[in-house]
Design a protein around this motif. Sequence first.
Motif, mmCIF file in Angstrom:
data_model
loop_
_atom_site.group_PDB
_atom_site.id
_atom_site.type_symbol
_atom_site.label_atom_id
_atom_site.label_comp_id
_atom_site.label_asym_id
_atom_site.label_seq_id
_atom_site.Cartn_x
_atom_site.Cartn_y
_atom_site.Cartn_z
ATOM 1 N N LEU A 152 -35.141 25.946 -3.005
ATOM 2 C CA LEU A 152 -34.126 25.607 -4.015
ATOM 3 C C LEU A 152 -32.785 25.244 -3.388
ATOM 4 O O LEU A 152 -31.867 24.843 -4.103
ATOM 5 N N ALA A 153 -32.671 25.393 -2.072
ATOM 6 C CA ALA A 153 -31.439 24.970 -1.409
ATOM 7 C C ALA A 153 -31.308 23.449 -1.437
ATOM 8 O O ALA A 153 -30.206 22.905 -1.367
ATOM 9 N N SER A 159 -33.531 14.910 -0.679
ATOM 10 C CA SER A 159 -33.794 16.094 0.150
ATOM 11 C C SER A 159 -35.139 16.706 -0.200
ATOM 12 O O SER A 159 -35.903 17.116 0.670
ATOM 13 N N LYS A 160 -35.445 16.758 -1.485
ATOM 14 C CA LYS A 160 -36.729 17.299 -1.906
ATOM 15 C C LYS A 160 -37.877 16.431 -1.410
ATOM 16 O O LYS A 160 -38.907 16.920 -0.957
ATOM 17 N N ALA A 161 -37.686 15.128 -1.504
ATOM 18 C CA ALA A 161 -38.744 14.198 -1.107
ATOM 19 C C ALA A 161 -39.010 14.241 0.387
ATOM 20 O O ALA A 161 -40.136 14.032 0.834
ATOM 21 N N MET A 162 -37.977 14.538 1.177
ATOM 22 C CA MET A 162 -38.109 14.498 2.632
ATOM 23 C C MET A 162 -38.386 15.867 3.248
ATOM 24 O O MET A 162 -38.441 16.000 4.459
ATOM 25 N N ARG A 163 -38.580 16.915 2.425
ATOM 26 C CA ARG A 163 -38.816 18.247 2.997
ATOM 27 C C ARG A 163 -40.094 18.222 3.820
ATOM 28 O O ARG A 163 -41.150 17.855 3.331
ATOM 29 N N GLU A 279 -42.729 27.628 -3.715
ATOM 30 C CA GLU A 279 -42.245 26.392 -4.330
ATOM 31 C C GLU A 279 -42.763 26.258 -5.760
ATOM 32 O O GLU A 279 -42.045 25.802 -6.658
ATOM 33 N N ALA A 280 -44.022 26.634 -5.969
ATOM 34 C CA ALA A 280 -44.586 26.591 -7.325
ATOM 35 C C ALA A 280 -43.883 27.585 -8.239
ATOM 36 O O ALA A 280 -43.570 27.275 -9.395
ATOM 37 N N ILE A 281 -43.633 28.787 -7.739
ATOM 38 C CA ILE A 281 -42.934 29.803 -8.532
ATOM 39 C C ILE A 281 -41.530 29.324 -8.884
ATOM 40 O O ILE A 281 -41.087 29.458 -10.033
ATOM 41 N N ALA A 282 -40.831 28.760 -7.910
ATOM 42 C CA ALA A 282 -39.471 28.267 -8.146
ATOM 43 C C ALA A 282 -39.441 27.138 -9.165
ATOM 44 O O ALA A 282 -38.456 26.946 -9.879
#
Length: 393
Positions: A152-153, A159-163, A279-282
């Motif tokens: 969640l940072a 940023s999400k796409a490139m994690r 990640e699923a929980i978040a």
Amino acid sequence: MEALSLFGEQVKLYLTATNPTADCIIFDSMNSWVGAVAESLGIPHIIFYGPSCFYILCAHLLKKHQVLKSIDDDYKLFKVPELTEPVEVMKAQVMRLMDRPEWEKESEEFYRTEKSACGVVMNTFEELEKSGLDKFRKEIGKKVWPIGPLSLANKDLDSKAMRGKASSIDTRLLLSWLDSKAPNSVMFVSFGSLSRNPISQLVQIGEGLESASSSQLSFIWVVNETDKSEEVENWLSEFEERTKGRGVVIRGWAPQAMILGHVAVGGFMTHCGWNSTLEAIAAGVVMATWPRFGDQFVNERLVVDVLRLGVAVGAKIPTLFVDEMSEKALVKGEEVRKVVEMVMQGGEEGEERRKRASELAEKARKAMEEGGSSFENLNRIIKFAKGENKHLE
């Protein structure tokens, strides 16, 4: 791991030459040699545990009670002692490298470093694993700082796409496809970056996805096996043609955090690696659990039995590589279909799972915000490292 330990002297030289010197060293638990370096320089050191607190606690309790030494049958269920929730596992599912005789030296160093460390930092949050965190703190007698979910940072889309790595698919086209789908109508299927399925298992997964709820269910399926076999690629091409419009097959790396965060995604078939699980929980997404090795079977028990956020596919035998996938480990397409439909529809029970997932996602978000539990724990680590208060909890 032996090679990594050879960095010890170089790290020591670097830290000695650094001015000002380090206030604190945080290191992954598998690099336990760092503890000796820190001690030799009088620098406080903190261990980072990558798995869930639930897994680390279970491993600690199994070692404490010497449970695995008394079990001869690798596939007989037994209860983990001292847990408030009754959790059953098999020896084959929880046997770690460090539990094996040939790893005795590394195991001793690992536990020696754990004892000398000032505390532990974890990628989880208080509200998710409160009872486990409290129990673990008592067991090791040290500070334990959960500072997650770290996924969640990353708040912006890029940023999400490139994690992790660059995506193997055009993220804009993928988002456009997801935007065209109804809320909670897409099943996301991914088994992490290490697991590989033989063609026989891929076919069963495909049959399960294809037959689930007829044309009303859509899916995104991440497949890492395409570079291994022409047979796999030929079958996938035919599968894609049959499911055109309903499904997207991603060959390689997928922007997982971005996908899970989309409103159209209503379920996640996962190997239960802790990063993926968290990640699923978040994101508030319920799970179909299919563990393969390592900590994943224990994480499944957390998701299914304790948090009640998922449905188990039914995998019992640990597997990692394609040649380990025996007929006994094969999950049939009919079982895949049943679990997918339970997760995506599920009636009253399914709605309860979805409600719990949504509530935990909100708690995860608040934990990472200013004033939240993870935010405050990070502040405590910083203050501890600066020596402002060595007794901070």
